[in-house]
Design a protein around this motif. Structure first.
Motif, PDB file in Angstrom:
ATOM      1  N   THR A  43      37.781 -35.468   7.409  1.00 22.75           N
ATOM      2  CA  THR A  43      36.878 -35.711   6.279  1.00 22.75           C
ATOM      3  C   THR A  43      37.064 -34.662   5.192  1.00 22.75           C
ATOM      4  N   PHE A  44      37.139 -33.394   5.602  1.00 26.63           N
ATOM      5  CA  PHE A  44      37.291 -32.326   4.618  1.00 26.63           C
ATOM      6  C   PHE A  44      38.679 -32.355   3.967  1.00 26.63           C
ATOM      7  N   ALA A  45      39.695 -32.757   4.716  1.00 27.57           N
ATOM      8  CA  ALA A  45      41.023 -32.899   4.119  1.00 27.57           C
ATOM      9  C   ALA A  45      41.002 -33.971   3.034  1.00 27.57           C
ATOM     10  N   ALA A  46      40.262 -35.062   3.285  1.00 22.73           N
ATOM     11  CA  ALA A  46      40.137 -36.125   2.287  1.00 22.73           C
ATOM     12  C   ALA A  46      39.401 -35.640   1.050  1.00 22.73           C
ATOM     13  N   VAL A  47      38.397 -34.806   1.257  1.00 20.61           N
ATOM     14  CA  VAL A  47      37.669 -34.237   0.109  1.00 20.61           C
ATOM     15  C   VAL A  47      38.626 -33.418  -0.757  1.00 20.61           C
ATOM     16  N   MET A  48      39.465 -32.610  -0.119  1.00 19.15           N
ATOM     17  CA  MET A  48      40.394 -31.787  -0.879  1.00 19.15           C
ATOM     18  C   MET A  48      41.451 -32.622  -1.592  1.00 19.15           C
ATOM     19  N   ARG A  49      41.681 -33.822  -1.107  1.00 15.56           N
ATOM     20  CA  ARG A  49      42.677 -34.679  -1.769  1.00 15.56           C
ATOM     21  C   ARG A  49      42.064 -35.494  -2.901  1.00 15.56           C
ATOM     22  N   TRP A  50      40.855 -35.989  -2.703  1.00 16.22           N
ATOM     23  CA  TRP A  50      40.303 -36.972  -3.622  1.00 16.22           C
ATOM     24  C   TRP A  50      39.149 -36.470  -4.492  1.00 16.22           C
ATOM     25  N   PHE A  51      38.660 -35.252  -4.253  1.00 21.28           N
ATOM     26  CA  PHE A  51      37.543 -34.741  -5.054  1.00 21.28           C
ATOM     27  C   PHE A  51      38.087 -33.726  -6.058  1.00 21.28           C
TER      28      PHE A  51
ATOM     29  N   SER B 211      45.476 -29.243   3.964  1.00 28.07           N
ATOM     30  CA  SER B 211      45.508 -28.617   5.281  1.00 28.07           C
ATOM     31  C   SER B 211      44.380 -27.598   5.418  1.00 28.07           C
ATOM     32  N   MET B 212      44.106 -26.862   4.330  1.00 30.15           N
ATOM     33  CA  MET B 212      42.977 -25.941   4.354  1.00 30.15           C
ATOM     34  C   MET B 212      41.674 -26.696   4.612  1.00 30.15           C
ATOM     35  N   GLY B 213      41.510 -27.841   3.944  1.00 25.36           N
ATOM     36  CA  GLY B 213      40.316 -28.640   4.148  1.00 25.36           C
ATOM     37  C   GLY B 213      40.165 -29.069   5.595  1.00 25.36           C
ATOM     38  N   LYS B 214      41.264 -29.441   6.211  1.00 27.46           N
ATOM     39  CA  LYS B 214      41.222 -29.843   7.627  1.00 27.46           C
ATOM     40  C   LYS B 214      40.747 -28.679   8.496  1.00 27.46           C
ATOM     41  N   HIS B 215      41.290 -27.507   8.250  1.00 31.04           N
ATOM     42  CA  HIS B 215      40.885 -26.340   9.032  1.00 31.04           C
ATOM     43  C   HIS B 215      39.411 -25.992   8.795  1.00 31.04           C
ATOM     44  N   MET B 216      38.980 -26.060   7.548  1.00 28.20           N
ATOM     45  CA  MET B 216      37.599 -25.679   7.256  1.00 28.20           C
ATOM     46  C   MET B 216      36.617 -26.682   7.849  1.00 28.20           C
TER      47      MET B 216
END
Length: 291
Positions: free
Chosen positions: A40-48, A77-82
């Motif tokens: 979910t957070f990886a998607a945020v970093m891609r689309w937000f 990848s950072m979003g995925k980790h966070m």
């Protein structure tokens, strides 16, 4: 309609996406839920766009020669980790039970055991890097407990949930500010251990190199270590084995010299860890603003 009521609505609206992401997968296994929030957070970093632009601005400072596409992948990848980090923070009691996932190394753990055995306090310094709550989990496994220092989140929903999770990892939980500092001193003088994330911008700090760039940095941890003759130990929880395990590294205590030299040594230590695993650091701290 009152301002307080409007703020309450805004805070609830901002917290709702995270609450939904956590609630929709609550019946799944611990690992699946963790991966789900990471996705979910990886998607945020891609689309937000605001998050994507903020990350790109910070990463470009450190990696000016990296292509835009490579920075975009790094941000996702950072979003995925966070996402995975936040999930484990919110479910700290469950996470601490995952003993089989921790790989422990480094001389700093023995230094902590020695201090604890003699009734002496200690300061652990780390950053918003990797699975930092694994550090306190390993301490619990070794018969020790570490408190933590937190900054209160403006959104009460986040603040309540984050504090509850951190408390599951160890007490006391101390807030920044004068009262928190006085409580911290009492805790350390009574033989307690405290964990401090020392990579946030500190407006009253001094400019020290961090990832090759000057950043306003607090030297208070080193000052306390010197004043009360305490070990100051850098420690990190780094995801390994396809992110299913955590390598918890307790580095050797930083030599007691002066507060600036000691803090600079920590900055160098954390910088090296980040450069080796740049997607495991939270780049949205606005670390260099105003420096």
């Amino acid at each position: 309609m009152s301002t307080v009521f409007l703020k309450s609505i805004v805070h609830g609206a901002r917290y709702f996406p995270l609450w939904s992401a956590l609630a929709v997968s609550q019946w799944r296994s611990f690992d699946v839920r963790s991966r789900s929030l990471g996705t979910t957070f990886a998607a945020v970093m891609r689309w937000f766009p605001p998050a994507r632009r903020s990350f790109d601005r910070e990463a470009r400072r450190v990696f000016p020669n990296m292509t835009r596409g490579a920075r975009a992948k790094l941000g996702q990848s950072m979003g995925k980790h966070m996402g995975r980090t936040l999930f484990k923070l919110y479910h700290d009691a469950e996470f601490q039970a995952q003993h089989h996932k921790f790989r422990v190394s480094g001389p700093g753990l023995d230094a902590l055991k020695e201090a604890h055995a003699t009734g002496k306090g200690a300061i652990i310094v780390s950053g918003h890097f990797g699975q930092w709550e694994a550090i306190r989990a390993v301490l619990r496994q070794n018969g020790m407990e570490s408190g933590a220092i937190i900054s209160t989140h403006k959104n009460p929903h986040y603040a309540r949930r984050i504090r509850a999770g951190i408390e599951e990892g160890g007490k006391p939980i101390l807030s920044t500010g004068r009262a928190g500092t006085m409580a911290l001193v009492r805790h350390l003088r009574s033989g307690g251990i405290i964990s401090i994330l020392l990579d946030e911008k500190y407006p009253e700090g001094i400019r020290l190199p961090f990832l090759g760039l000057d950043a306003l940095t607090s030297i208070s941890a080193a000052q306390l270590a010197l004043k009360y003759d305490l070990p100051m130990i850098p420690a990190y929880g780094i995801r390994i084995d396809d992110e299913n395990a955590v390598q918890v590294i307790f580095e050797a205590p930083i030599a007691h010299t002066d507060s600036v030299t000691m803090t600079r040594a920590f900055n160098d230590s954390l910088s090296a860890r980040i450069l080796a695993n740049p997607d495991q650091w939270y780049w949205l701290l606005k670390r260099w603003d105003g420096a």
